[in-house]
Design an enzyme around this catalytic site. Structure first.
Site, PDB file in Angstrom:
ATOM      1  CG  ASP A   1     -19.209 -32.388 -64.282  1.00  0.00           C
ATOM      2  OD1 ASP A   1     -18.840 -31.730 -63.277  1.00  0.00           O
ATOM      3  OD2 ASP A   1     -19.919 -33.396 -63.865  1.00  0.00           O
TER       4      ASP A   1
ATOM      5  CE  LYS B   1     -20.910 -35.748 -60.934  1.00  0.00           C
ATOM      6  NZ  LYS B   1     -19.664 -35.354 -61.684  1.00  0.00           N
TER       7      LYS B   1
ATOM      8  CB  ALA C   1     -16.014 -38.796 -65.167  1.00  0.00           C
TER       9      ALA C   1
END
Ligand code: ATR
Length: 266
Positions: A103, A67, A131
């Site tokens: 996200d 990512k 995250a």
């Protein structure tokens, strides 16, 4: 028209994304397909991107561990990717690549659907990896009174806290064990290999895990009865919806119950 979509990451053996996007194609009536490309080494990324361009892909998702790595291949970054510092969605237009991060949208939609508001709250965020960045990008919009970021590697938590535009402090995991918070959010990967996850701190309002398997994740299982507990399944669905909309121009209305029945069967 046929819409080619896909996913790059490693490993991808357990990904649920093809089921999600096939469901979206089904309910929108769009003709297309979603295929997975395991890239064991980052050296295969340029080759894959070249292939996606040559076969006129609308776009692909990017997952762990690429990512951040993928950002250097983007010709432009959408605001969602800029503020997160990570990309999970690529869109191809005329051979040019734009990076997005869906996200943040997925996390927000999950909280809103569950009726959880972060504004003005005392929040504990566990983990300081990729995250956690999406969580922090969301919190920048709906600012807590105070955020504590606890991580095994405290320096990474300190770095993320320094990026926050609101009150944020860093901690090791042990120091927050006796703490009381309104909301505790788990963004670590603890438990993914089947290990236990003893409770860290107490929450009066909600426990939120970004992990979604099993339905009662190791983090949620670490707590007895108490406040609202949600796993990350709907975040997974909503981030996929936003990616699909970026590629096709059509926002699907997913049947979350049907999808969760598929995800949790057997
Ligand atoms: P992701 O992109 O899913 O966030 P990541 O960037 O590898 O993945 O981050 C994983 C997070 O889980 C990190 O905060 C990591 O802590 P470190 O920064 O100290 O590595 C945390 N984590 C993973 N395994 C852990 C363990 N066994 N104990 C404590 N923290 C752990």
């Amino acid at each position: 028209m046929y819409v080619n979509m896909g996913l790059i990451g490693y490993p991808l053996g357990h990904t649920f994304s093809p089921v999600l996007h096939t469901h979206f194609l089904d309910i929108t009536g769009i003709n297309g397909g979603y295929t997975c490309y395991e890239a064991e080494s980052p050296s295969s990324i340029p080759y894959l991107l070249d292939m996606f361009r040559r076969y006129s892909f609308a776009g692909v998702n990017v997952t762990v561990p690429y990512k951040i790595e993928i950002m250097k291949y983007c010709d432009a970054l959408d605001a969602s990717a800029e503020k997160t510092g990570a990309v999970n969605t690529l869109r191809f237009v005329n051979g040019k690549i734009t990076g997005y991060n869906t996200d943040v949208y997925g996390f927000g939609r999950m909280l809103e659907t569950a009726g959880i508001s972060t504004a003005g709250k005392n929040i504990l965020l566990l983990g300081a990896g990729g995250a956690a960045r999406a969580v922090i990008a969301y919190l920048a919009e709906f600012q807590p009174d105070k955020l504590t970021i606890a991580n095994r590697t405290v320096a990474k938590a300190g770095f993320l806290a320094s990026l926050c535009s609101f009150k944020a402090v860093s901690s090791d995991m042990d120091s927050v064990r006796g703490g009381i918070y309104d909301i505790i959010i788990n963004s670590t990967s603890i438990g993914l290999k089947g290990e236990g996850f003893p409770a860290v701190g107490a929450a009066s309002e909600a426990l939120v895990d970004l992990q979604y398997k099993p339905a009662v994740t190791p983090f949620l299982a670490g707590y007895g009865s108490g406040p609202e507990r949600i796993n990350g399944f709907s975040m997974l669905v909503w981030q996929a919806c936003r990616s699909f909309a970026i590629w096709t121009g059509t926002e699907p209305e997913p049947d979350i119950k049907k999808l969760s029945d598929i995800a949790y069967r057997s």
